[in-house]
Design an enzyme around this catalytic site. Sequence first.
Site, short mmCIF file in Angstrom:
data_model
loop_
_atom_site.label_atom_id
_atom_site.label_comp_id
_atom_site.label_asym_id
_atom_site.label_seq_id
_atom_site.Cartn_x
_atom_site.Cartn_y
_atom_site.Cartn_z
N CYS A 9 0.50 64.37 17.46
CA CYS A 9 0.13 65.08 18.68
C CYS A 9 0.37 64.16 19.86
CB CYS A 9 -1.35 65.48 18.64
SG CYS A 9 -1.79 66.53 17.26
N GLY A 35 4.64 67.34 19.23
CA GLY A 35 3.97 68.52 18.72
C GLY A 35 4.50 69.78 19.37
N ASN A 109 -5.35 62.57 19.75
CA ASN A 109 -4.16 62.34 18.93
C ASN A 109 -4.56 61.40 17.80
OD1 ASN A 109 -1.29 60.17 19.30
ND2 ASN A 109 -1.59 61.81 17.84
N GLY A 110 -4.42 61.89 16.55
CA GLY A 110 -4.76 61.06 15.42
C GLY A 110 -5.51 61.85 14.37
N CYS A 243 1.01 52.10 14.09
CA CYS A 243 1.85 52.82 13.13
C CYS A 243 3.32 52.45 13.30
CB CYS A 243 1.66 54.32 13.33
SG CYS A 243 2.81 55.35 12.40
N TYR A 249 10.58 56.66 14.01
CA TYR A 249 10.91 58.07 14.20
C TYR A 249 10.15 58.78 15.31
CZ TYR A 249 10.81 63.10 13.15
OH TYR A 249 10.84 64.46 13.25
N SER A 290 16.88 61.60 16.15
CA SER A 290 16.13 60.35 16.10
C SER A 290 16.88 59.22 15.42
CB SER A 290 14.78 60.59 15.40
OG SER A 290 15.00 61.08 14.09
N ASP A 352 20.08 58.02 8.38
CA ASP A 352 18.88 58.77 8.77
C ASP A 352 17.70 57.81 8.78
OD1 ASP A 352 17.40 60.91 9.61
OD2 ASP A 352 17.39 61.97 7.71
N ASP A 353 16.58 58.26 9.38
CA ASP A 353 15.45 57.37 9.55
C ASP A 353 14.49 57.35 8.37
OD1 ASP A 353 13.69 59.74 10.08
OD2 ASP A 353 14.89 59.82 11.90
N CYS A 389 0.10 59.57 4.49
CA CYS A 389 -0.57 59.02 5.67
C CYS A 389 -1.87 59.77 5.90
CB CYS A 389 0.33 59.15 6.89
SG CYS A 389 -0.44 58.59 8.44
N CYS A 444 0.92 49.00 10.94
CA CYS A 444 0.53 49.75 9.75
C CYS A 444 1.79 50.17 9.00
CB CYS A 444 -0.28 50.99 10.15
SG CYS A 444 -0.74 52.00 8.72
N CYS A 447 2.33 53.78 4.54
CA CYS A 447 3.15 54.79 3.87
C CYS A 447 4.25 54.14 3.03
CB CYS A 447 3.75 55.76 4.88
SG CYS A 447 4.74 55.00 6.17
#
Length: 459
Positions: A9, A35, A109-110, A243, A249, A290, A352-353, A389, A444, A447
């Site tokens: 978000c 978003g 956001n989160g 993050c 991305y 991206s 790609d990412d 995540c 972080c 993932c």
Amino acid sequence: MSSEMKEKCGVFGIFNHSQAAHLTYYGLHALQHRGQESAGIVVSNGERFKHHRGMGLVSQVFSRETLNNMSGNLAIGHVRYSTSGESLIQNAQPLVFKYSEGDLAVAHNGNLINARIEREVLQDQGSIFQTTTDTEVIAHLIARSKRKRFEEAGPHILNRIDGSFALLVMTEKQMLIALDRHGLRPLSLGKIGDAVVAASETCALNAVNAKFWRDVDPGEWLLINESGIQTGRFAPKEELSLCSFEFVYFARPDSVIQGRSVLSIRKELGQVLAKEHPTEADVVVAVPDSSVPAAIGFSQQSGIPYEMGLIKNPYTGRSFIEPTQELRELAVRLKLSTVQEILVGKRVILVDDSIVRGTTSKRIVQLIRDAGAKEVHVRISSPMVRNPCYYGIDMPTKEELFANRHEHERAMGQSIGADTLAFLSTEGLLEVVDVNLADTSNRCIACFSGAYPTKLYLK
């Protein structure tokens, strides 16, 4: 690939500007990539709120007439992709409430990892929840706080919530800005004259011609009202755990996060990827949009020319809503088209990412082959995503993740139809995104590694 991972978000707020609603609209427009599910704005003229929110893009939710009717000098806004709570209009933010001290609006956001526990406690105390989103917990905590004045209750309840949050809360005359104790989400501050602006990314500051002031520190809160700006801490200063996917991305390439240019970092990721996995080929192609900087970086390092072999149509919908496999395949072709003259007879490096489930990867590789490519070598500018995540990115379960369904990269490559497949190493990622390689805890990478920076409160 990355299109299988829902974005998070975006939040935007402004204090002390006569065109608060209009500037918030432009700020949200700049954050639209974070978003596309819903958007909303709450504005105050110092006495009462006016608010509007709806499902869809910012430009679909707000008309000129709507914005002209939202006069005031204090506003917060939000663009949403659901990570906690269903895709419903009542979950669209900012959430607006009335309580004993007046009106209250919250944009977040989160993801609050202890929201379920706090929600149960609040319900036992008599709270009645109107939404299924974790953000509502924040409003109930403020309303039920023993510290009745907002300027005391707002900062005080922050130590009750855990997880990731870039948070904006406003009353008729005040705004609270806060960032979680680990700094998992980005949150920047800017100024337009005497007006203070808060935004998830600096690209939104640029959109309203705000001058960057500083980033909000992990565990910090700011309270802005007619008396000025107060700052404080609701948690001890801990190690930053921003993050890493913001750099890979999520963030817009023209943003700057914690002093680092997102565009430059993505190019560097591509350069390191080329060093780690050199490949003989004729052309480097990116999965737009991206992955373009990483593909350019790969090209620069390898000396293999970069070309626009894939073109993205920005006006198509999301392919996962199509009811049959055949229609989903056609939707991918509507989203992406190939430039045959660049690909035919060529050995192609496709950059790609990320790969999440792998289904979109397989379709894109097939598009490249259908255009006449002789070989397709897929290179991913992030490590394997092996863990879900819990901090605001909507990922599949661990069992559904592509990297966990195959024993090694060769099998992964075969499953998506590529001649070869290779991922950036975790060490390569940290080499680029870490400010201090001697201390890798400031990003972080849960993932990728499974090492989460917080307790998870899982059922």
